[in-house]
Design a protein around this motif. Sequence first.
Motif, short mmCIF file in Angstrom:
data_model
loop_
_atom_site.label_atom_id
_atom_site.label_comp_id
_atom_site.label_asym_id
_atom_site.label_seq_id
_atom_site.Cartn_x
_atom_site.Cartn_y
_atom_site.Cartn_z
N LEU A 130 43.99 20.38 33.45
CA LEU A 130 42.82 19.58 33.08
C LEU A 130 42.01 20.28 31.99
O LEU A 130 41.63 19.69 30.98
N GLY A 134 41.93 18.95 28.38
CA GLY A 134 40.59 18.54 28.00
C GLY A 134 40.13 19.22 26.73
O GLY A 134 39.53 18.60 25.85
N GLY A 137 42.26 18.21 23.65
CA GLY A 137 42.08 16.81 23.28
C GLY A 137 43.22 15.97 23.79
O GLY A 137 44.29 16.47 24.10
N ALA A 214 49.63 11.35 35.23
CA ALA A 214 48.83 10.16 35.49
C ALA A 214 47.40 10.54 35.84
O ALA A 214 46.45 9.86 35.44
N ALA A 215 47.26 11.65 36.59
CA ALA A 215 45.91 12.09 36.96
C ALA A 215 45.10 12.45 35.71
O ALA A 215 43.93 12.10 35.60
N PHE A 218 44.12 9.38 34.08
CA PHE A 218 43.13 8.71 34.92
C PHE A 218 41.74 9.27 34.63
O PHE A 218 40.75 8.57 34.62
N LEU A 219 41.68 10.57 34.40
CA LEU A 219 40.40 11.21 34.13
C LEU A 219 40.02 11.06 32.65
O LEU A 219 38.99 11.57 32.22
N GLY A 220 40.87 10.39 31.90
CA GLY A 220 40.56 10.18 30.49
C GLY A 220 40.91 11.36 29.61
O GLY A 220 40.45 11.46 28.48
N LEU A 221 41.70 12.28 30.13
CA LEU A 221 42.01 13.48 29.36
C LEU A 221 43.48 13.53 28.95
O LEU A 221 43.97 14.53 28.47
N LYS A 235 42.39 3.74 35.48
CA LYS A 235 41.02 4.04 35.11
C LYS A 235 40.34 2.79 34.56
O LYS A 235 39.21 2.46 34.94
#
Lengths: 285, 234, 312, 317
Positions: A130, A134, A137, A214-215, A218-221, A235
């Motif tokens: 993450l 993150g 990008g 996928a996670a 899902f978190l947008g990262l 999401k």
Amino acid sequence: MNETWIALKELGENRMAAVGIVIIVFLVFVAFFAPFFSPHDPLEQNLEKRLLASNGEYPFGTDELGRCIFSRVMYGTRISLEIGVVVVGITALIGTILGVISGYYGGIVDEIIMRAVDVVLAFPGIILALVIAGLLGPGLFNVILALAVTHWPAYTRLVRGMTLSVKEKEFVEAARALRASNFYIMRRHILPNCINPVIVLATLGIAHTIIFAAALSFLGLGIQPPTPEWGSMLKAGIPYLRTAPFLTFFPGIMIMITVLAFNFLGDGLRDTLDPRAKEMIMMKK
Amino acid sequence: MTKVKVEVENLKKYFYSGIFRKKVIKAVDGVSFEIKEGKTLGLVGESGCGKTTVGRTILRLIEPTEGKMLFDGEDITSLNGSKLKKLGREMQIIFQNPEASLNPRMKIYDSIAEPLRIHKICNKNEEKEVIFELIETVNLNEELLFRYPHELSGGQIQRVAIARILSLNPKFIVADEPTSMLDVSVQAQILNLLKDLQKKYAISYLFISHDLEVVEWMSDEIAIMRKGKIVEWK
Amino acid sequence: MLKYILKRLLLVFVVVLGVTVVTFSAMHLAPGDPAEMIAVARYGEDLTQEEIEWVRATEGLDAPVYIQYLGWLEHVLRLDLGKSLITYEDVLGEILTRIPATLVLAISSLILSLLIALPAGIISAIRKNTIVDNACMTGALLGVSMPNFWLGLLLIWLFALSLGLLPSFGYGSIKHLILPTITLGPSMSAITTRPTRSSMLDVLNQDYIVTAKAKGLDERTILLKHALKNAMLPVITFVGLQLGFLLGGAVIVETIFAWPGIGRLLVDSIYARDFALIQGCVLFIAVIFALANLAVDVLYAYLDPRIRYEKK
Amino acid sequence: MTLLRIEDLRVYFNARGRIVKANDGVDLEIEETEILGLIGETGCGKSILGRAIMGLLSENVEIGGRIIYKGENLLELCEARMRQIRGKEIGMMLQNPSTSLNPVLTVGEQIAEVYRYHEGVGKEEAKKKAADMLKLVGMDPKRMDEYPHQFSGGMKQRVMIAIGLALNPRILIADEPTTGLDSSMKKQILDLMSGLIKSRDVSMLLITHDLEVAKGVCNRIAVMYAGELLEIAPAEKLLSEPKHPYTQDLLDSLPRMGLNPIPGESPSLSSPPAGCRFHPRCRCRSDKCSEKHPDMIGIEAETYVRCFLYKNDKSKG
């Protein structure tokens, strides 16, 4: 009869593994032929037909921008399988090589590799992925990189442990007495005796990686919209959870089925490839 | 007079452990002997007396802490590179545990062919012939060649182990408890085979065992080890 | 024992250091100008070059990377994690206010997962290859394959939105805790069930179990006294490793349920590219994880007489 | 007096599609206060026999025949009754003491629990009895609160003896009690066992592959080969005048007899040769041996052999 053949036959007789294989073959088929079979362009928006429930034209309904969920889910198969296979391919290869080297040579080489492993494992995998994803990008490459960085130590640890025990076996010492080179010993004697558990781990690793990817999305990262990816579809569906729960239902179940298939296969492989499990237990437990 | 094949002078092997490498285990503590051509030296002792370490050290599988080892009069204590590789054709070893002494994922044929391939002794066509000859020498059935080690009995595996090193035509073999895990009826087979080979090819043995009776039967000379030292000669 | 703990603590230190180096490098490898991003986050899009340079200078971003890192490290050793680059809140204080929420969630999920996994694993080992065993193992595979972010959404949809029984997000009461716990607990139990089963199977095949049978002991005594303790030892280590899963899961679950824990703080700080806060969270999570694992290992060593009485 | 009688014991199990006949028609009696040696090479089924008596084979194993102890067929007993017999009537020592003791329980507890369970005595009482037992096997009772890994191999074997004899059973089954021990330790343990057994009027079934072990202690010896018995005779007699060619060859293959090998290998238990199971390796074989399976016949007093070379002597046997 050939050993590989026997192993394959046993795998086929394992019901779960067989189910896993069938699903995986189907998913690969879907991924490959998505352009031919999807009823719509996954990116095609149709704002007049947004948030429609399942109907004749749109088997799984439409999303908030009126895109066909069925088509998007089909295309999503591509990206998930791609990430799973690529990440596992890279990490299994690198991790295994490092593990053999670490276990075989020991000493300072081992120390360095294992401390690197410790650093990565000192941190919950998903969180490290993450942070890396993150910071670097969003994007496919960065997701793969983040997952690869977090996944290789599992193989290194496993293979190192096996190498340490195989190294002590007398056939390795015999090869040394024959004055075989270290490279030869690692390639011909150590590696073949470590490979089965690596295959099991890699199969389970694909399952793991697909969930992680996928996670991240899902978190947008991870993978960004409008690319059809299951995690980011989930999401996007959250705001419509009350009114249109099918937005989250279909991508979710696809993730689960895919992951389950690889877990089934990995589990079946564990039973067939693990010699300990093969041993007949005849004395009373 | 028969000539001396292997000579060991004041061999020592210490293992260091602990954080500051201060704990010393004197596995071998000043051992000297010589083995003549075509003769057998028996090395007896209870488990942990260092007899196995002696065997491994002579073969340079373990580096000695101190001492000197000669083979055919040549100092081999610090040989390396291609010379050490060549030495691999002269000196070989047979192990105790049949279950572990062959790679479980290699067919018997490939296990026997391995030394030939490593030392590039013959080409693919000759290889087959050589292997069939070898297994005949050790009295094994051809059928076994295309099986895996777990399908063989302990005695058969020990024969395979002998066949594979015979391909190198070694002059000195360390036999490290080669029969201690075999049944008595099979033990006799293997020991007799070793003796026959000795007569045929003038091989010298270092025969390591904890069983005095077996050693007495096999050896021309016997050294008894205790705590890293030879305490008695017979 | 003390020596062992000290050695492990040293390793924890080294490893935590390594993790911070990795994140620090990732921050600086990241595309884009950090000073500009911070300035944008603070003051909005309309910026002059001077303003960006001012941010760069005040935050020390003009120094070489390793100087920045050493500077940060020096502050850390004085227990100063710096201030958020965006809100100017004290990072340490911010983290400490978030920790309890994460701990509550982690502990309740851990308890729930063990309550499911241990009995399931033990029973499937005892009843190997029966319907019970197959059901437990299939259940475990389903659990492992269920993405918890999806499970969370399904639970919200069912219990909060459709049935209206439980709150869908927030923090404060037991009711708020239920859905996040059910999201996280069972999926962790799915991971623990299999090792529990195989550990138990392993033990049941040991010679000392046969000895216990040869003594004429009954099934119950053999299971509870002779098998269980041996079987649980490896499971303890495994659960230790799974604490990472718990923390990782917390990030996702906290995000879904708007749970004010450290996981959500981390995700938010990543969105905001608040480097000081990211670095602080990373450090904290690494330390917690490492110490928890150390505690587990010490517990293991204490419970296993083979290790407890090693040096005598 | 016969204490335990095994009649036509057959133990079969399925290993990857093949039927393994681990015991195939074994008849054997254990007399009161005797030490009966069961000799055989690796994989001949001798350990299976010991476990079959104790009812310690898993459910997927097919067992036929009868094992009669005090008028009861052990193979037909319910689990609850069998538990009363295990430990109390028939004790057992497993092969490897390092793996046969529970690593997380103290050795004292592992002995004491037998008393608590079978005799229902209290904690203190059981502990005292366990301490006595430790003393009996030549160990310091002060060490009863230590764990198995703190003891040497020989010491652990002593603890196993203490457990096996704790309730003074009528029979002790000892499965390879000396493997892994150095020769001096071997002798100590054997002397201890045979001494205790004689003084307590216990019978012992000593399962071993080592003729030397059987030689010093056994009254009678039974020789097993490929799942069946080939010869039973008083120990002295079997060792000095072996009857069966296999027994003869086995003795000849000992180092002191000149290490004369028996050609070939022991057959697999899933596909033993037709006729006499030893015939492919036998130097006395005739055509009959490969066609017909010989019966066990009595040829002299207390001497039985399974070989066509001998004629049944009905007056004796």
